[in-house]
Design a protein around this motif. Structure first.
Motif, PDB file in Angstrom:
ATOM      1  N   ARG A   3      -9.221   0.852  -3.208  1.00  0.00           N
ATOM      2  CA  ARG A   3     -10.023   0.142  -2.198  1.00  0.00           C
ATOM      3  C   ARG A   3      -9.349  -1.184  -1.861  1.00  0.00           C
ATOM      4  NH1 ARG A   3     -15.177   1.168  -1.280  1.00  0.00           N
ATOM      5  NH2 ARG A   3     -15.426   2.161  -3.322  1.00  0.00           N
ATOM      6  N   GLY A   4      -9.336  -1.547  -0.608  1.00  0.00           N
ATOM      7  CA  GLY A   4      -8.734  -2.814  -0.211  1.00  0.00           C
ATOM      8  C   GLY A   4      -7.217  -2.812  -0.239  1.00  0.00           C
ATOM      9  N   VAL A   5      -6.636  -1.639  -0.474  1.00  0.00           N
ATOM     10  CA  VAL A   5      -5.183  -1.490  -0.475  1.00  0.00           C
ATOM     11  C   VAL A   5      -4.804  -0.282   0.389  1.00  0.00           C
ATOM     12  CG1 VAL A   5      -3.099  -1.146  -1.872  1.00  0.00           C
ATOM     13  CG2 VAL A   5      -5.017  -2.473  -2.794  1.00  0.00           C
ATOM     14  N   ASP A   6      -5.309   0.881   0.004  1.00  0.00           N
ATOM     15  CA  ASP A   6      -5.008   2.119   0.717  1.00  0.00           C
ATOM     16  C   ASP A   6      -6.062   2.456   1.767  1.00  0.00           C
ATOM     17  OD1 ASP A   6      -2.661   2.741  -0.847  1.00  0.00           O
ATOM     18  OD2 ASP A   6      -4.030   3.187  -2.493  1.00  0.00           O
ATOM     19  N   TYR A   7      -7.209   1.793   1.693  1.00  0.00           N
ATOM     20  CA  TYR A   7      -8.246   1.926   2.710  1.00  0.00           C
ATOM     21  C   TYR A   7      -9.072   0.644   2.689  1.00  0.00           C
ATOM     22  CZ  TYR A   7     -11.310   3.271  -1.225  1.00  0.00           C
ATOM     23  OH  TYR A   7     -12.017   3.299  -2.394  1.00  0.00           O
ATOM     24  N   ASP A   8      -9.880   0.432   3.722  1.00  0.00           N
ATOM     25  CA  ASP A   8     -10.562  -0.855   3.903  1.00  0.00           C
ATOM     26  C   ASP A   8     -11.468  -1.202   2.721  1.00  0.00           C
ATOM     27  OD1 ASP A   8      -9.367  -1.440   6.297  1.00  0.00           O
ATOM     28  OD2 ASP A   8     -11.016  -0.665   7.528  1.00  0.00           O
ATOM     29  N   GLY A   9     -11.372  -2.470   2.302  1.00  0.00           N
ATOM     30  CA  GLY A   9     -12.141  -2.968   1.175  1.00  0.00           C
ATOM     31  C   GLY A   9     -13.286  -3.865   1.579  1.00  0.00           C
ATOM     32  N   GLY A  10     -13.644  -4.786   0.675  1.00  0.00           N
ATOM     33  CA  GLY A  10     -14.883  -5.525   0.802  1.00  0.00           C
ATOM     34  C   GLY A  10     -14.795  -6.963   1.250  1.00  0.00           C
ATOM     35  N   TRP A  11     -13.640  -7.417   1.733  1.00  0.00           N
ATOM     36  CA  TRP A  11     -13.596  -8.764   2.301  1.00  0.00           C
ATOM     37  C   TRP A  11     -14.112  -8.677   3.736  1.00  0.00           C
ATOM     38  CZ3 TRP A  11      -8.468 -11.646   0.670  1.00  0.00           C
ATOM     39  CH2 TRP A  11      -8.444 -11.755  -0.731  1.00  0.00           C
ATOM     40  N   PRO A  69       0.832  -1.204   0.000  1.00  0.00           N
ATOM     41  CA  PRO A  69       0.000   0.000   0.000  1.00  0.00           C
ATOM     42  C   PRO A  69       0.867   1.254   0.000  1.00  0.00           C
ATOM     43  CG  PRO A  69      -0.767  -1.583   1.644  1.00  0.00           C
ATOM     44  CD  PRO A  69       0.560  -2.070   1.157  1.00  0.00           C
ATOM     45  N   VAL A  70       0.417   2.262  -0.740  1.00  0.00           N
ATOM     46  CA  VAL A  70       1.168   3.518  -0.821  1.00  0.00           C
ATOM     47  C   VAL A  70       0.620   4.548   0.151  1.00  0.00           C
ATOM     48  CG1 VAL A  70       1.821   5.426  -2.342  1.00  0.00           C
ATOM     49  CG2 VAL A  70       1.760   3.090  -3.238  1.00  0.00           C
ATOM     50  N   PHE A  71      -0.698   4.628   0.283  1.00  0.00           N
ATOM     51  CA  PHE A  71      -1.317   5.693   1.072  1.00  0.00           C
ATOM     52  C   PHE A  71      -2.035   5.169   2.316  1.00  0.00           C
ATOM     53  CE2 PHE A  71      -1.623   7.179  -3.460  1.00  0.00           C
ATOM     54  CZ  PHE A  71      -0.567   8.087  -3.372  1.00  0.00           C
ATOM     55  N   LEU A  72      -1.788   3.929   2.702  1.00  0.00           N
ATOM     56  CA  LEU A  72      -2.474   3.347   3.861  1.00  0.00           C
ATOM     57  C   LEU A  72      -2.061   4.050   5.144  1.00  0.00           C
ATOM     58  CD1 LEU A  72      -4.277   1.123   5.093  1.00  0.00           C
ATOM     59  CD2 LEU A  72      -2.232  -0.320   5.220  1.00  0.00           C
ATOM     60  N   ASP A  73      -3.051   4.417   5.949  1.00  0.00           N
ATOM     61  CA  ASP A  73      -2.809   5.016   7.251  1.00  0.00           C
ATOM     62  C   ASP A  73      -2.792   3.895   8.290  1.00  0.00           C
ATOM     63  OD1 ASP A  73      -2.527   6.653   9.419  1.00  0.00           O
ATOM     64  OD2 ASP A  73      -4.592   7.408   9.395  1.00  0.00           O
ATOM     65  N   GLY A  74      -1.611   3.428   8.659  1.00  0.00           N
ATOM     66  CA  GLY A  74      -1.479   2.316   9.593  1.00  0.00           C
ATOM     67  C   GLY A  74      -0.874   1.103   8.917  1.00  0.00           C
ATOM     68  N   ASN A  75      -0.963  -0.045   9.568  1.00  0.00           N
ATOM     69  CA  ASN A  75      -0.353  -1.262   9.013  1.00  0.00           C
ATOM     70  C   ASN A  75      -1.338  -2.430   8.925  1.00  0.00           C
ATOM     71  OD1 ASN A  75      -0.637  -1.868  11.697  1.00  0.00           O
ATOM     72  ND2 ASN A  75       1.518  -2.396  12.049  1.00  0.00           N
ATOM     73  N   VAL A  76      -2.654  -2.122   8.949  1.00  0.00           N
ATOM     74  CA  VAL A  76      -3.671  -3.154   8.799  1.00  0.00           C
ATOM     75  C   VAL A  76      -4.745  -2.627   7.844  1.00  0.00           C
ATOM     76  CG1 VAL A  76      -5.339  -4.642   9.956  1.00  0.00           C
ATOM     77  CG2 VAL A  76      -3.259  -3.965  11.153  1.00  0.00           C
ATOM     78  N   VAL A  77      -5.183  -3.484   6.908  1.00  0.00           N
ATOM     79  CA  VAL A  77      -6.229  -3.070   5.976  1.00  0.00           C
ATOM     80  C   VAL A  77      -7.083  -4.275   5.601  1.00  0.00           C
ATOM     81  CG1 VAL A  77      -4.797  -3.427   3.909  1.00  0.00           C
ATOM     82  CG2 VAL A  77      -6.706  -1.798   3.830  1.00  0.00           C
ATOM     83  N   THR A  78      -8.387  -4.060   5.482  1.00  0.00           N
ATOM     84  CA  THR A  78      -9.286  -5.089   4.975  1.00  0.00           C
ATOM     85  C   THR A  78      -9.121  -5.168   3.468  1.00  0.00           C
ATOM     86  OG1 THR A  78     -10.878  -4.655   6.747  1.00  0.00           O
ATOM     87  CG2 THR A  78     -11.683  -5.842   4.805  1.00  0.00           C
TER      88      THR A  78
END
Length: 336
Positions: free
Chosen positions: A103-111, A54-63
């Motif tokens: 979606r699902g990379v830089d912010y939470d997605g649909g899984w 992820p390039v723009f993820l805020d934190g180290n966990v993402v859906t």
């Protein structure tokens, strides 16, 4: 209220975990989506193996999950452009401050059982389009569609080559046939994938290991070579092979992702024949809307693309099956 979500945990021990997390609350420009289906993409595999980050993820966990379809479950404050119960597919990303967030990379997605979506990322889908077929229109179908129509600008009766008949390439073959490309030549090392390519509309299918592949392609195109070649595999060797099969003015379009260097053998001939190398990534909102309209009019059919539907709890199993090509899948779909 608590829900289940399949989340990527970054760090030294990168892993996919099924977590219990709070159901998010929609903001003023958002809706809460009850997820009905979410596609599993090779990009998800690459996020897990570290090839992509992820390039723009805020934190180290993402859906995870950028291919998502569902129903509008709740509206944020002041939202009037959607109604509860609307059937929608979600654009795979959004623009924030001039940057593209995925979606699902830089912010939470649909899984997950529920996910948030900004109102401008909703694309209504017809009642007769199953969620399992709708969810992967963004990316698995829209990426090759944009590559074909915009980046490569393929015209009717142009000879084209498709390297890699997986999740992207299988749709690429169908879309190329729909717009009238001819001949369509598929190249894949798996016999089952070559057979599938022919079933989906390719005119010819070859094994890349064949020593006379270039001669066969030139023979099939009447000696002119390919007007456009698509690397849907993201493999360096594919690019070196495809470029020598181009004709005068031929375009090599790089759709599959790889971090390996790009090598062009015979650079003088590449210039002499005015050939081109074009990078491609993803699609725009208009491409998803175009495909939904084509489906609404029954010009395209994605039913053969659903290789299996698995529960959200088996997300890790789905990722493994896609990574190892178990069962030669086109698209695996998760259902929360």
């Amino acid at each position: 209220m608590i829900m289940l979500a399949a989340r990527l945990h970054l760090g030294p021990e990168r892993s996919l975990r099924l977590d219990e997390v709070p159901v998010p609350e929609p903001g003023p420009d958002q809706v809460l989506i009850k997820v009905q289906a979410a596609g599993v993409c090779l990009s998800d595999v690459h996020l897990l193996d570290g090839t992509l980050n992820p390039v723009f993820l805020d934190g180290n966990v993402v859906t995870l999950g950028h291919e998502v379809a569902g129903t509008v479950h709740a509206l944020g404050p002041g939202v009037t452009a959607a109604r509860v119960g609307d059937r929608v597919v979600l654009q795979a990303g959004e623009i924030r401050g001039g940057r593209i967030f995925t979606r699902g990379v830089d912010y939470d997605g649909g899984w997950a059982e529920y996910t948030l979506a900004r109102i401008e990322t909703l694309v209504p889908i017809p009642d007769d389009l199953p969620f399992e077929q709708a969810c992967f229109i963004p990316d698995a179908v829209s990426t090759p569609w944009a590559a074909i129509t915009e980046t490569a600008q393929v015209r009717p009766a142009e000879a084209v080559g498709v390297w890699g008949v997986g999740g992207l390439g299988a749709h690429g073959v169908q879309l190329l046939r729909m717009i009238g490309a001819a001949p369509i030549i598929a190249v894949d090392p798996l016999p089952a994938a070559r057979e599938r390519a022919l079933e989906l509309g390719a005119d010819l299918a070859f094994d890349p290991a064949e020593s006379d592949l270039r001669a066969q392609i030139y023979g099939a195109t009447g000696g002119t070579g390919l007007a456009a070649a698509f690397d849907f595999a993201g493999v360096a060797a594919v690019r070196e092979q495809a470029v020598v099969c181009l004709g005068r003015g031929g375009r090599l379009v790089l759709v599959g992702l790889t971090d390996k260097p790009i090598t062009i053998t015979g650079g003088s001939m590449f210039s002499f024949f005015s050939q081109q190398l074009r990078g491609h990534y993803g699609s725009g909102p208009e491409h998803v809307a175009q495909l939904v309209q084509l489906q609404r009019l029954h010009r395209v059919d994605f039913s053969r693309s659903v290789s299996a539907v698995l529960p959200l709890a088996e997300a890790e199993k789905a990722v493994h099956a896609l990574a190892t090509k178990e069962g030669n899948p086109i698209r695996l779909v998760l259902r929360p």
